[in-house]
Design a protein around this motif. Structure first.
Motif, mmCIF file in Angstrom:
data_model
loop_
_atom_site.group_PDB
_atom_site.id
_atom_site.type_symbol
_atom_site.label_atom_id
_atom_site.label_comp_id
_atom_site.label_asym_id
_atom_site.label_seq_id
_atom_site.Cartn_x
_atom_site.Cartn_y
_atom_site.Cartn_z
ATOM 1 N N ALA A 19 0.013 15.049 123.510
ATOM 2 C CA ALA A 19 0.224 14.383 124.779
ATOM 3 C C ALA A 19 0.987 13.109 124.559
ATOM 4 O O ALA A 19 1.406 12.823 123.489
ATOM 5 C CB ALA A 19 -1.094 14.015 125.405
ATOM 6 N N ASP A 73 -2.477 14.092 132.969
ATOM 7 C CA ASP A 73 -1.116 14.317 132.474
ATOM 8 C C ASP A 73 -0.462 15.531 133.129
ATOM 9 O O ASP A 73 -1.076 16.587 133.273
ATOM 10 C CB ASP A 73 -1.145 14.535 130.962
ATOM 11 C CG ASP A 73 -1.548 13.282 130.205
ATOM 12 O OD1 ASP A 73 -1.385 12.183 130.756
ATOM 13 O OD2 ASP A 73 -2.019 13.407 129.058
ATOM 14 N N HIS A 284 -6.182 14.870 125.851
ATOM 15 C CA HIS A 284 -6.290 16.307 126.134
ATOM 16 C C HIS A 284 -7.712 16.747 126.406
ATOM 17 O O HIS A 284 -8.022 17.937 126.360
ATOM 18 C CB HIS A 284 -5.709 17.154 125.003
ATOM 19 C CG HIS A 284 -4.287 16.856 124.695
ATOM 20 N ND1 HIS A 284 -3.270 17.056 125.594
ATOM 21 C CD2 HIS A 284 -3.709 16.358 123.580
ATOM 22 C CE1 HIS A 284 -2.131 16.697 125.042
ATOM 23 N NE2 HIS A 284 -2.378 16.263 123.827
ATOM 24 N N ASN A 303 -5.880 16.741 130.711
ATOM 25 C CA ASN A 303 -4.672 17.425 131.182
ATOM 26 C C ASN A 303 -4.813 17.717 132.667
ATOM 27 O O ASN A 303 -5.923 17.860 133.189
ATOM 28 C CB ASN A 303 -4.479 18.737 130.424
ATOM 29 C CG ASN A 303 -4.383 18.545 128.924
ATOM 30 O OD1 ASN A 303 -3.943 17.504 128.450
ATOM 31 N ND2 ASN A 303 -4.799 19.547 128.163
ATOM 32 N N TRP A 306 -0.474 21.475 133.222
ATOM 33 C CA TRP A 306 -0.283 21.473 131.773
ATOM 34 C C TRP A 306 0.523 22.663 131.299
ATOM 35 O O TRP A 306 0.226 23.803 131.604
ATOM 36 C CB TRP A 306 -1.634 21.417 131.064
ATOM 37 C CG TRP A 306 -1.483 21.000 129.648
ATOM 38 C CD1 TRP A 306 -1.704 21.745 128.547
ATOM 39 C CD2 TRP A 306 -1.010 19.724 129.191
ATOM 40 N NE1 TRP A 306 -1.413 21.023 127.410
ATOM 41 C CE2 TRP A 306 -0.986 19.779 127.786
ATOM 42 C CE3 TRP A 306 -0.605 18.548 129.835
ATOM 43 C CZ2 TRP A 306 -0.563 18.697 127.010
ATOM 44 C CZ3 TRP A 306 -0.196 17.489 129.057
ATOM 45 C CH2 TRP A 306 -0.188 17.565 127.676
#
Length: 378
Positions: A19, A73, A284, A303, A306
């Protein structure tokens, strides 16, 4: 916002993924945005590079409260690249977009360069996307994007130039990334239901990007949390402009469900200068959240959209955290909308027994943080 139980995440273990200090000038304030009503996810909105959402001003609530949503993310690469072509009434981030859209302000991390040029940096994983990603996020209810992370400059100087151009024309504001340290550390300032809010972002990940592409007085790049003094100064400056200051960091150790000493140290510094919330991603996997005095700290949201599978435990466990704040910037409630990343990389809202079990696990993550439970939203 109603409190929802968290989801049990799937455990996939196919391929590992990654990441994810500037000179110390006083950060320049971003131009405050007009108070705008937030359009529903998938609704048509202006593509002009305006910091404010389209529509009529949203009226203050009788109690003066606002809601702020955070997620983790995002990539539009590999299995998630087709999400750029999703059309309304569906949203690129899927059904959980409603949770983002329902909040007065929604913030997450875009972990990729925005370019189709440049040579990849000498690292194991490099990510890129097109400017369509910013429109896709807007259409999914996202209001502010952080690019202060270890993949924002994955394609060198050419990619960096393109990403800066994308920032200039973005339909939503981008923080933590700029033509120099002054711009990279500058807060995005807006008025939400009559309450001034500032958003600051930086990366604490010690990697190639933070060393080679850290913004300075004369160099473009990311805002770095490795220069704690610069970040503290940025938050102090933001606090002078707004009672609500949200700090989105890229931080933590991959696969580790407890915060590092570096995370806890910077969280204490930022809480000490009045940050309302200090949150972020990179590991993550989800980490614990709660209160550090009057400051809400979320050590890891995991995540979200993803691109690939991960070999880290609980790497598909995700969701949206929504805080309720009063006009003075005090956290009065926390709600969690649980989700799990499906085999297309999309965060799918969860419910029922699986959600209840994951909520228990999420609450348990607080045990190694030293944080107090946040008040539940009603």
């Amino acid at each position: 916002m109603r409190r929802v139980a968290a989801a049990v995440a799937l455990l996939l273990g196919l391929i590992p993924v990654a990441a994810c200090g500037p000179d110390d000038p006083a950060p320049a304030p971003a131009a405050p945005a007009a108070d705008g009503a937030k359009p529903s996810a998938g609704a048509a909105a202006s593509t002009a590079p305006s910091a404010a959402a389209s529509g009529s001003p949203a009226a203050p609530r009788p109690d003066g409260s606002i809601t702020v949503a955070f997620a983790g993310d995002v990539h539009f690469e590999g299995r998630t690249e087709p999400r750029l072509g999703v059309k309304a009434p569906e949203q690129p981030l899927g059904p959980i977009s409603k949770t983002l859209s329902d909040a007065d302000l929604a913030v997450l991390n875009l972990e990729t360069a925005i370019t189709d040029r440049g040579a990849p940096e000498p690292k194991t994983y490099t990510f890129r996307t097109s400017p369509k990603a910013l429109t896709a996020l807007r259409d999914s209810g996202v209001d502010v994007v952080s690019m202060a992370n270890n993949h924002a400059v994955d394609f060198g100087a050419d990619g960096l130039a393109d990403s800066l151009a994308a920032k200039d024309s973005s339909p939503i504001p981008i923080v933590g990334f700029g033509r120099n340290a002054k711009e990279a550390y500058a807060p995005y300032v807006t008025t939400v239901r009559g309450v001034k809010v500032a958003v600051v972002a930086a990366s604490q990940v010690e990697d190639l990007t933070n060393q080679k592409w850290r913004a300075s007085a004369t160099k473009p790049g990311i805002a770095s949390a490795l220069d704690a003094a610069a970040l503290v100064k940025a938050v102090e400056a933001a606090k002078q402009q707004a009672p609500v200051v949200l700090v989105y960091l890229h931080w933590g150790d991959e696969g580790k469900a407890c915060p590092t000493s570096a995370q806890t140290a910077i969280a204490k510094k930022l809480a000490g200068v009045g940050a309302t919330a200090v949150v972020g991603t990179h590991a993550h996997t989800m980490l614990g959240s709660g209160m550090l005095g009057n400051t809400y700290v979320g050590y890891g949201f995991g995540n979200f959209l993803w691109y690939g599978t991960s070999n880290y435990a609980f790497s598909n466990e995700t969701g949206v955290t929504t805080l309720t704040l009063n006009a003075a910037g005090k956290v009065t409630g926390e709600a969690f909308t649980p989700a799990t990343v499906d085999d297309q990389g999309v965060p799918v809202p969860q419910s029922g027994a699986a959600a209840e079990a994951a909520l228990k696990r999420r609450d348990g993550l607080r045990g190694c943080t030293g944080l107090a439970p946040a008040p539940a939203a009603h």
